[in-house]
Design a protein around this motif. Sequence first.
Motif, PDB file in Angstrom:
ATOM      1  N   ASP A  91      27.174  38.153  38.376  1.00  0.00           N
ATOM      2  CA  ASP A  91      27.721  37.091  39.222  1.00  0.00           C
ATOM      3  C   ASP A  91      28.650  37.639  40.309  1.00  0.00           C
ATOM      4  O   ASP A  91      29.524  36.938  40.811  1.00  0.00           O
ATOM      5  N   ALA A  92      28.438  38.881  40.687  1.00  0.00           N
ATOM      6  CA  ALA A  92      29.301  39.546  41.676  1.00  0.00           C
ATOM      7  C   ALA A  92      29.386  38.772  42.989  1.00  0.00           C
ATOM      8  O   ALA A  92      30.477  38.632  43.555  1.00  0.00           O
ATOM      9  N   ASP A  93      28.276  38.283  43.469  1.00  0.00           N
ATOM     10  CA  ASP A  93      28.290  37.573  44.749  1.00  0.00           C
ATOM     11  C   ASP A  93      29.166  36.320  44.697  1.00  0.00           C
ATOM     12  O   ASP A  93      29.795  35.950  45.685  1.00  0.00           O
ATOM     13  N   GLN A  94      29.236  35.684  43.550  1.00  0.00           N
ATOM     14  CA  GLN A  94      30.075  34.492  43.389  1.00  0.00           C
ATOM     15  C   GLN A  94      31.561  34.854  43.409  1.00  0.00           C
ATOM     16  O   GLN A  94      32.387  34.051  43.823  1.00  0.00           O
ATOM     17  N   TRP A  95      31.900  36.067  42.942  1.00  0.00           N
ATOM     18  CA  TRP A  95      33.295  36.497  42.858  1.00  0.00           C
ATOM     19  C   TRP A  95      33.754  37.266  44.091  1.00  0.00           C
ATOM     20  O   TRP A  95      34.950  37.497  44.275  1.00  0.00           O
ATOM     21  N   ALA A  96      32.831  37.659  44.946  1.00  0.00           N
ATOM     22  CA  ALA A  96      33.149  38.540  46.071  1.00  0.00           C
ATOM     23  C   ALA A  96      34.261  38.013  46.976  1.00  0.00           C
ATOM     24  O   ALA A  96      35.102  38.777  47.427  1.00  0.00           O
ATOM     25  N   GLY A  97      34.304  36.743  47.242  1.00  0.00           N
ATOM     26  CA  GLY A  97      35.313  36.193  48.144  1.00  0.00           C
ATOM     27  C   GLY A  97      36.521  35.589  47.458  1.00  0.00           C
ATOM     28  O   GLY A  97      37.424  35.084  48.121  1.00  0.00           O
ATOM     29  N   VAL A  98      36.557  35.652  46.135  1.00  0.00           N
ATOM     30  CA  VAL A  98      37.652  35.042  45.385  1.00  0.00           C
ATOM     31  C   VAL A  98      38.905  35.909  45.478  1.00  0.00           C
ATOM     32  O   VAL A  98      38.847  37.122  45.320  1.00  0.00           O
ATOM     33  N   LYS A  99      40.024  35.289  45.724  1.00  0.00           N
ATOM     34  CA  LYS A  99      41.315  35.975  45.791  1.00  0.00           C
ATOM     35  C   LYS A  99      42.049  35.790  44.466  1.00  0.00           C
ATOM     36  O   LYS A  99      41.718  34.920  43.679  1.00  0.00           O
ATOM     37  N   GLU A 100      43.074  36.597  44.262  1.00  0.00           N
ATOM     38  CA  GLU A 100      43.937  36.499  43.086  1.00  0.00           C
ATOM     39  C   GLU A 100      43.144  36.528  41.780  1.00  0.00           C
ATOM     40  O   GLU A 100      43.149  35.581  40.998  1.00  0.00           O
ATOM     41  N   LYS A 101      42.468  37.665  41.538  1.00  0.00           N
ATOM     42  CA  LYS A 101      41.668  37.829  40.321  1.00  0.00           C
ATOM     43  C   LYS A 101      42.273  38.850  39.364  1.00  0.00           C
ATOM     44  O   LYS A 101      41.652  39.194  38.371  1.00  0.00           O
ATOM     45  N   LYS A 102      43.454  39.325  39.648  1.00  0.00           N
ATOM     46  CA  LYS A 102      44.061  40.382  38.831  1.00  0.00           C
ATOM     47  C   LYS A 102      44.109  40.015  37.353  1.00  0.00           C
ATOM     48  O   LYS A 102      43.886  40.852  36.492  1.00  0.00           O
ATOM     49  N   HIS A 103      44.361  38.755  37.056  1.00  0.00           N
ATOM     50  CA  HIS A 103      44.434  38.322  35.668  1.00  0.00           C
ATOM     51  C   HIS A 103      43.097  38.418  34.940  1.00  0.00           C
ATOM     52  O   HIS A 103      43.033  38.332  33.725  1.00  0.00           O
ATOM     53  N   LEU A 104      42.016  38.604  35.683  1.00  0.00           N
ATOM     54  CA  LEU A 104      40.672  38.712  35.098  1.00  0.00           C
ATOM     55  C   LEU A 104      40.267  40.156  34.813  1.00  0.00           C
ATOM     56  O   LEU A 104      39.200  40.382  34.242  1.00  0.00           O
ATOM     57  N   LEU A 105      41.094  41.101  35.186  1.00  0.00           N
ATOM     58  CA  LEU A 105      40.801  42.515  34.960  1.00  0.00           C
ATOM     59  C   LEU A 105      40.702  42.794  33.466  1.00  0.00           C
ATOM     60  O   LEU A 105      41.611  42.481  32.705  1.00  0.00           O
ATOM     61  N   GLN A 106      39.582  43.376  33.062  1.00  0.00           N
ATOM     62  CA  GLN A 106      39.387  43.784  31.672  1.00  0.00           C
ATOM     63  C   GLN A 106      39.644  45.257  31.548  1.00  0.00           C
ATOM     64  O   GLN A 106      39.109  46.050  32.302  1.00  0.00           O
ATOM     65  N   ARG A 107      40.473  45.602  30.585  1.00  0.00           N
ATOM     66  CA  ARG A 107      40.783  47.013  30.365  1.00  0.00           C
ATOM     67  C   ARG A 107      39.893  47.556  29.294  1.00  0.00           C
ATOM     68  O   ARG A 107      39.802  48.619  28.937  1.00  0.00           O
TER      69      ARG A 107
END
Length: 107
Positions: A91-107
């Motif tokens: 779903d990369a294309d859906q997320w490409a323009g989204v801002k403020e995604k830091k909380h979604l970072l998976q470690r």
Amino acid sequence: MTYVVTEACIKCKYTDCVDVCPVDCFREGPNFLVIDPDECIDCSLCVPECPVEAIYAEDDVPEDQREFIALNAELAKQWPPIVERHEPLPDADQWAGVKEKKHLLQR
């Protein structure tokens, strides 16, 4: 100076940048790539390859993204190298323009 992957890469993980890196300095996490600052030779080849403009020279990282400098260094020590391009996240294309995604970072 090194190059830094910033928030725009989260949940996209396009790997066009990996193909052009002459020293294999990219590391791969579940939904994000980072650059190992100890391996990066500052060639800048990766910058124009990123379709979401997530890669910056360390000195040019926007103020609101500066924490990604330390984050790249930290995660580069934990994640394995990625040396070949592969398909982006489904779903990369859906997320490409989204801002403020830091909380979604998976470690």
